[in-house]
Write an enzyme that holds these catalytic residues in place. Sequence first.
Site, PDB file in Angstrom:
ATOM      1  N   HIS A  99       0.783  -1.171   0.051  1.00  0.00           N
ATOM      2  CA  HIS A  99       0.019  -0.091  -0.056  1.00  0.00           C
ATOM      3  C   HIS A  99       0.862   1.184  -0.140  1.00  0.00           C
ATOM      4  CE1 HIS A  99      -3.197   2.903   1.174  1.00  0.00           C
ATOM      5  NE2 HIS A  99      -3.844   2.068   0.757  1.00  0.00           N
ATOM      6  N   ASP A 111      -8.041  -5.544   0.289  1.00  0.00           N
ATOM      7  CA  ASP A 111      -8.453  -6.465  -0.700  1.00  0.00           C
ATOM      8  C   ASP A 111      -7.854  -7.892  -0.621  1.00  0.00           C
ATOM      9  OD1 ASP A 111     -10.840  -5.287  -1.428  1.00  0.00           O
ATOM     10  OD2 ASP A 111      -9.476  -3.940  -2.479  1.00  0.00           O
TER      11      ASP A 111
HETATM   12  N1  ACO Z   1       4.363  -7.521  -4.363  1.00  0.00           N
HETATM   13  C1  ACO Z   1       5.510  -7.533  -4.558  1.00  0.00           C
HETATM   14  N2  ACO Z   1       6.485  -6.599  -4.551  1.00  0.00           N
HETATM   15  C2  ACO Z   1       5.677  -5.300  -4.275  1.00  0.00           C
HETATM   16  C3  ACO Z   1       4.115  -5.459  -4.064  1.00  0.00           C
HETATM   17  C4  ACO Z   1       3.374  -6.518  -4.091  1.00  0.00           C
HETATM   18  N3  ACO Z   1       2.093  -6.647  -4.044  1.00  0.00           N
HETATM   19  N4  ACO Z   1       3.897  -3.981  -3.851  1.00  0.00           N
HETATM   20  C5  ACO Z   1       5.027  -3.218  -3.718  1.00  0.00           C
HETATM   21  N5  ACO Z   1       5.974  -3.969  -4.170  1.00  0.00           N
HETATM   22  C6  ACO Z   1       7.489  -3.533  -4.120  1.00  0.00           C
HETATM   23  C7  ACO Z   1       7.784  -2.654  -5.394  1.00  0.00           C
HETATM   24  O1  ACO Z   1       8.505  -3.770  -6.526  1.00  0.00           O
HETATM   25  C8  ACO Z   1       8.798  -2.000  -5.129  1.00  0.00           C
HETATM   26  O2  ACO Z   1      10.123  -2.663  -4.652  1.00  0.00           O
HETATM   27  P1  ACO Z   1      11.720  -1.873  -5.228  1.00  0.00           P
HETATM   28  O3  ACO Z   1      11.575  -0.563  -4.251  1.00  0.00           O
HETATM   29  O4  ACO Z   1      12.430  -3.076  -4.655  1.00  0.00           O
HETATM   30  O5  ACO Z   1      11.644  -1.461  -6.562  1.00  0.00           O
HETATM   31  C9  ACO Z   1       8.487  -1.344  -3.760  1.00  0.00           C
HETATM   32  O6  ACO Z   1       7.802  -2.539  -3.146  1.00  0.00           O
HETATM   33  C10 ACO Z   1       7.593  -0.207  -3.603  1.00  0.00           C
HETATM   34  O7  ACO Z   1       6.480  -0.463  -4.535  1.00  0.00           O
HETATM   35  P2  ACO Z   1       5.849   0.715  -5.466  1.00  0.00           P
HETATM   36  O8  ACO Z   1       5.082   0.353  -6.356  1.00  0.00           O
HETATM   37  O9  ACO Z   1       6.755   1.698  -5.498  1.00  0.00           O
HETATM   38  O10 ACO Z   1       4.923   1.220  -4.326  1.00  0.00           O
HETATM   39  P3  ACO Z   1       3.495   2.151  -4.514  1.00  0.00           P
HETATM   40  O11 ACO Z   1       3.303   2.798  -3.247  1.00  0.00           O
HETATM   41  O12 ACO Z   1       3.708   2.692  -5.577  1.00  0.00           O
HETATM   42  O13 ACO Z   1       2.310   1.023  -4.945  1.00  0.00           O
HETATM   43  C11 ACO Z   1       0.516  -0.559  -4.598  1.00  0.00           C
HETATM   44  C12 ACO Z   1       1.410   0.605  -4.097  1.00  0.00           C
HETATM   45  C13 ACO Z   1       0.080  -0.036  -6.117  1.00  0.00           C
HETATM   46  C14 ACO Z   1      -0.562  -0.729  -3.766  1.00  0.00           C
HETATM   47  C15 ACO Z   1       1.508  -1.708  -4.692  1.00  0.00           C
HETATM   48  O14 ACO Z   1       1.917  -2.273  -3.465  1.00  0.00           O
HETATM   49  C16 ACO Z   1       0.824  -2.743  -5.347  1.00  0.00           C
HETATM   50  O15 ACO Z   1       0.917  -3.086  -6.775  1.00  0.00           O
HETATM   51  N6  ACO Z   1       0.207  -3.954  -4.922  1.00  0.00           N
HETATM   52  C17 ACO Z   1      -0.610  -4.858  -5.410  1.00  0.00           C
HETATM   53  C18 ACO Z   1      -1.875  -4.449  -6.027  1.00  0.00           C
HETATM   54  C19 ACO Z   1      -2.764  -4.108  -5.002  1.00  0.00           C
HETATM   55  O16 ACO Z   1      -3.068  -4.938  -3.790  1.00  0.00           O
HETATM   56  N7  ACO Z   1      -3.406  -2.885  -4.843  1.00  0.00           N
HETATM   57  C20 ACO Z   1      -4.565  -2.527  -4.009  1.00  0.00           C
HETATM   58  C21 ACO Z   1      -4.078  -1.366  -2.954  1.00  0.00           C
HETATM   59  S1  ACO Z   1      -5.335  -1.058  -1.875  1.00  0.00           S
HETATM   60  C22 ACO Z   1      -6.875  -0.488  -2.475  1.00  0.00           C
HETATM   61  O17 ACO Z   1      -6.738   0.423  -3.247  1.00  0.00           O
HETATM   62  C23 ACO Z   1      -7.667  -1.043  -2.446  1.00  0.00           C
END
Ligand code: ACO
Length: 429
Positions: free
Chosen positions: A306, A364
């Site tokens: 998140h 979720d």
């Molecule tokens: N699985 C594996 N690695 C992840 C995940 C994940 N679910 N989420 C983040 N990371 C990693 C990224 O690869 C990144 O790694 P790095 O720094 O080594 O490159 C680091 O964690 C930071 O991730 P970002 O994408 O920069 O974080 P951001 O805050 O932009 O994204 C998000 C947040 C979109 C929720 C992301 O965690 C994600 O895609 N999660 C999966 C989708 C999801 O569950 N979305 C629902 C969110 S809650 C909602 O809206 C209801």
Amino acid sequence: MTNQKQVNELELKGENGKTIKLAVRQPVLGAPGMEISPLFSEFGMVAYDPGFASTASCESAITYLDGARGELLFRGYPIAQLAEHCSFLEVCFLLLHGELPNQAELEAFKRDLGREAVLEPSVRRVIESFPVESHPMAMLISAVAALAGVYHDSTDIHDPVARTRFANQAIAKMPIIAAAIHRHRTGQAIESPRSDLSYTQNFLHMTFGSPVADVSAQALDLLFVLHADHSQNASTSTVRLAGSSGTDPYAALAAGIASLWGPAHGGANEAVLRMLNEIGSADRIEHFVARAKDRNDPFRLMGFGHRVYKNYDPRAMIIRQMAHDLLQHLGSRDEPLFELAMQLESKALEDEYFVSHKLYPNVDFYSGVIYRALGIPVEMFTVMFAIARTVGWVTHWQEMIADPKLRIGRPRQLYIGAARREFVPLGQR
Ligand code: ACO
């Protein structure tokens, strides 16, 4: 700024030799905010912050979340207390009006919603014009946009009474539209709402056309409470940005629903279930966790991570417990899926990558297991999220429109395209 005190001033020296003082203000809760508007007028400079990692787009008095502590407050009340004691409609009233309702206010609110609980024939025709295999989120965006066609001329967004009517309408109509979408996709006649049923009982009745167990309606009500608002997330910010131009509020709502659809946001609940089905069995968890950690693989653990929470999402904690109780109560065939989700969670949480990246289950990760146990088809999951989040969207829209400091949302950019060059006529290129 209201309800904020200036705690500091940061002195900044620009490339033009000028010095300016930027006020730093402390809001009621959370990180202090530096006012950077003078950057452009004084220095001709812009702030660059992709994804708004450090940028507050507005002041808001609705919802507070502390990502480090895993805390979520609606109008100051902790989400766990609201989840334990309040119905979804009480929470809607709280978000909309800032205070919990007394009994008379709650009854009046229900009557107001009841008066708006109709499906307009033109909206029904829009839904029925879709091929049945269309994604329900595409239908929902169109149906809500069609409401602008019905109400645009009669909604004066500068009139607080008209704004309240819009808010009540949107909350009342969303479950009716959602159920109609499901009925159309499954080739069944659209059911009319019933005034003797609760908000969630009514939705389940219109969806399935038959009485549902109280425990199912209660579980759905709780899920709706947990999804009701979440500050300046992508879909809410989209509603605000679209609405800041003074557009029709249903048009702004349709834009927010479009944003919600994406798998990085509300579409995650659907993606989680597909992922769990793909994993299939506990012995394959390690392989998928390894894929999630591999930078060269686009796969991510859906329902994990998140932007704001760097701790367990308090909503996920409540939903996990609810999933456990509900599946046991229903004697559901979905228990193995829930077991698999819990095993995936514990494997990820003991993995160094997930620990160091502070990745925890979000709201979720478990909600899809519950929707499925209630008999909701997987493509409808994000529609369910939209029903619950409608109150958040309309509350933020109202707050924004009523703000005397409202200006159209218009971000700057850092231009990285071609520098100025001379035009070359077609024949000479
Ligand atoms: N699985 C594996 N690695 C992840 C995940 C994940 N679910 N989420 C983040 N990371 C990693 C990224 O690869 C990144 O790694 P790095 O720094 O080594 O490159 C680091 O964690 C930071 O991730 P970002 O994408 O920069 O974080 P951001 O805050 O932009 O994204 C998000 C947040 C979109 C929720 C992301 O965690 C994600 O895609 N999660 C999966 C989708 C999801 O569950 N979305 C629902 C969110 S809650 C909602 O809206 C209801």
